[in-house]
Design a protein around this motif. Structure first.
Motif: not given
Length: 271
Positions: A28, A31, A36, A79, A83-84, A128-129
């Motif tokens: 966490t 992220a 990521r 997910p 985010p990430g 970012d992917q």
């Protein structure tokens, strides 16, 4: 540009030292500072999955499927609320892995193959992917699951609880890592050792911290994870501590640890 994947196994043969708590909250924190991250839950108890808000009844495909080659890590990643941050969940299916792989000569390398497959799938994707980090939450034993994690990892992160019995396992753990390096993964290194459940009010915590620092030297992170009620409460709410109580001492300690790990990683890459 595709981010280079770094795989860290969070391991210690001893139970109750904060492996899962570290996997959840370090993931966490990484992220939160822009990385990521994929957490791979490799413990049949599935506590990392629960702590990241993935209830047992939703775990239709798990790390078992990825290790057995039935699905890719990317296929089984789900997910989280952060985010990430994604997690490959686990359940009791992992208990049968040892017998399922008993006749397989490459049984210790199944997760390494899965991680290599993930890196290949991410090739050419923008950063970012993809993922910068894979964190593997290991069970508290030197089982085929932990061997798979250590064979797949670039480095191992070792949580050590600041209590008396923690000292007993330290040299045993280092021997195990040396053995893995000699047999399964010559490039495996200790990324660092994190002191967990530290209570600054007790002499014992200080003595254990001093002894661990004497044994591992500069491998021990400056950031220390305090014994903190809020950190202990967070998993029962299916939340990492940064979501449960951002301002508490435990949250801030994990952010400092994540920053320190990234700095150490930068030095490793530059060397």
């Amino acid at each position: 540009m595709t981010a280079k994947l770094r795989t860290l196994a969070i391991a210690n043969q001893k139970g109750g030292v904060g492996k899962t708590t570290t996997a959840i909250n370090l993931g966490t924190a990484l992220a939160a500072i822009g990385e990521r991250v994929l957490v791979v839950d490799l413990d049949p108890q599935g506590n990392a999955s629960t702590g990241l808000g993935v209830p047992p009844e939703t775990r239709t495909r798990t790390s078992y499927d990825a290790v057995m080659g039935h699905a890719s890590l990317l296929d089984v990643a789900v997910p989280t609320a952060i985010p990430g941050l994604f997690v490959v969940p686990a359940n009791q299916d992992l208990v049968g892995l040892e017998s399922d792989l008993s006749g397989d000569a490459s049984r210790a390398f199944k997760l390494r193959n899965a991680v290599a497959g993930l890196a290949a799938q991410l090739q050419g994707r923008p950063a970012d992917q993809g993922f910068g980090y894979v964190l593997i939450d290991c069970p508290p034993s030197l089982s085929i699951l932990t061997l798979n994690a250590l064979a797949a990892a670039n480095a191992v992160l070792v949580p050590v609880q600041c209590e008396f019995f923690a000292l007993e396992g330290i040299s045993q753990l280092k021997d195990s890592i040396d053995q893995i390096r000699a047999t399964l993964n010559p490039s495996l290194e200790i990324q660092g050792v994190v002191l967990t459940m530290h209570d600054a009010r007790t002499t014992l915590s200080k003595e254990v911290a001093d002894e661990v620092r004497a044994f591992f030297g500069p491998k021990v992170y400056e950031s220390v994870i305090p014994r903190n009620t809020r950190v202990a409460e967070a998993p029962s709410h299916g939340k990492p501590i940064l979501l449960y109580d951002y301002d508490c001492a435990g949250s801030q300690a994990y952010i400092r640890l994540a920053t320190e790990i990234i700095e150490r990683e930068r030095r490793t890459k530059a060397a």
